[in-house]
Enzyme design. Structure first.
Site, PDB file in Angstrom:
ATOM      1  CG  HIS A 271      -3.148   3.709   2.055  1.00 52.87           C
ATOM      2  ND1 HIS A 271      -3.554   3.300   0.802  1.00 52.87           N
ATOM      3  CD2 HIS A 271      -3.192   2.605   2.847  1.00 52.87           C
ATOM      4  CE1 HIS A 271      -3.819   1.998   0.845  1.00 52.87           C
ATOM      5  NE2 HIS A 271      -3.622   1.560   2.074  1.00 52.87           N
TER       6      HIS A 271
ATOM      7  CB  CYS B 113      -0.949   0.012   1.189  1.00 49.62           C
ATOM      8  SG  CYS B 113      -2.131  -1.333   1.126  1.00 49.62           S
TER       9      CYS B 113
ATOM     10  CG  ASN C 203      -6.346  -0.771   0.990  1.00 47.92           C
ATOM     11  OD1 ASN C 203      -5.648  -0.311   0.092  1.00 47.92           O
ATOM     12  ND2 ASN C 203      -5.850  -1.208   2.129  1.00 47.92           N
TER      13      ASN C 203
END
Ligand code: ACO
Length: 325
Positions: free
Chosen positions: A252, A114, A282
């Site tokens: 994020h 990520c 996500n």
């Protein structure tokens, strides 16, 4: 004269197919209410059959190049962040280079889950600042749905597919003010896909199928909140800046509760935080450039404003980029 790196244009792409929380209710023991309250996610996009990470990356890259007012021929570096490469090799960056009909420039993948896009931006910035490149295509793209066990409610409600990209070009003034990249591999087992090319995909793993993402969500959550709080301090100190100097937080997009906690740490009102997690969940390395592109295109982020980009992911890896847009 010093050379700096500035973002010349942004682009993003989400695949057409959408999975809503309601759809997931039919697949696993979960509810729309649980997913919204615990994560802030309403829906996620999933790549179609045969649609690959490079397909998503290409769309985002073309949009970023167009927004920058550049031609594909101007690109002299491609750095692509992904956890879900099309092939074991060549790299997805090389596949993208072929798609764009660019020949000869360096092209490589970065793998930091990520945090991948933040890493990729940090790497590309160094190339530009040292004069090794002058127009870099920096991409975060994922088909994360391919490494999700769609019968595991602990992970399948969280992730989605997508791509985001920026064109980073040489400039006389910053641009990127600082980048901060970190990792601590000691946390391997809290968030990982246990199988791999070298270990094999039939490893005996007590947690379940080694082809898919395994996460101790609650422990990852606490680490993410604490670590992102610390990196806010590190980034501001390195630039001798105050919290109030940051115009936009572009975090994020993993979980709205983690984003809220980082905003509180910055004393930042939520209308100064770019939130897109509700729309796509996500998307791992794609999430920061996706959020950035949305807020640039809808006119919220304007030239000259100070942006703090940050991310946390498997590894653990974490990082931030402070920039003047
Ligand atoms: N629907 C309903 N109930 C669920 C679901 C679901 N989809 N998933 C878990 N539950 C249950 C659990 O089984 C548990 O039940 P129990 O109390 O009976 O045991 C209960 O809900 C609470 O579970 P927790 O894991 O404690 O819930 P939490 O509030 O921590 O939320 C979540 C879970 C959303 C995963 C959160 O921990 C999180 O967001 N973690 C961080 C994820 C992240 O940011 N990852 C980093 C980047 S990812 C990357 O790098 C690839």
């Amino acid at each position: 004269m010093n050379t700096f790196a500035r973002i010349a244009g942004t682009g993003s792409y989400l695949p057409e197919k959408v999975l809503t929380n309601k759809d997931l209710e039919a697949m696993v023991d979960t509810t729309d209410q649980w997913i919204r309250e615990r994560t802030g996610i309403v829906k996620r996009h999933v790549a179609g059959e045969g649609q690959t990470t490079c397909d998503l990356a290409e769309q985002a890259a073309r949009r970023a190049i167009e927004a920058a007012g550049r031609q594909v021929d101007d690109v002299d570096l491609i750095v692509l962040a992904t956890t879900t490469a099309d092939k074991i090799f060549p790299s997805t960056a090389c596949l993208l280079q072929q798609r764009l009909d660019i020949h000869g420039c360096a092209a490589f993948d970065v793998q930091a889950v990520c945090t991948g896009f933040v890493y990729a931006l940090g790497v590309a910035e160094k190339f530009i600042r040292t004069g090794s490149a002058s127009c870099a295509l920096v991409v975060g793209a994922e088909t994360f749905s391919r490494i999700i066990d769609w019968s595991d409610r602990g992970t399948c409600v969280l992730f989605g597919d997508g791509a985001g990209a920026v064109v980073l070009e040489a400039a006389d003034e910053p641009g990127i003010l600082s980048t901060h990249l970190h990792a601590d591999g000691a946390y391997e087992n809290l968030l990982h896909v246990p199988g791999g090319v070298s270990r094999g995909f039939d490893v005996d793993d007590a947690e379940g199928d080694p082809r898919y993402t395994h996460m101790k969500g609650n422990e990852v959550f606490k680490m993410a909140v604490n670590t992102l709080g610390r990196i806010v301090d590190e980034t501001l100190q390195a630039n001798d800046m105050k919290k109030s100097d940051v115009d936009w937080l572009v975090p994020h997009q993993a979980n709205i509760r983690i984003i809220n906690a980082t905003a509180r740490k910055l004393n930042m009102a939520m209308d100064k935080v770019v939130v897109t997690v509700d729309q796509h969940g996500n998307t791992s390395a794609a999430s920061v450039p996706l959020a950035l592109d949305v807020a640039v295109r809808d006119g919220r982020i304007r030239r000259g404003e100070v942006l703090l980009l940050e991310a946390f992911g498997g590894g653990f890896t974490w990082g931030s980029v402070l920039l003047r847009y």
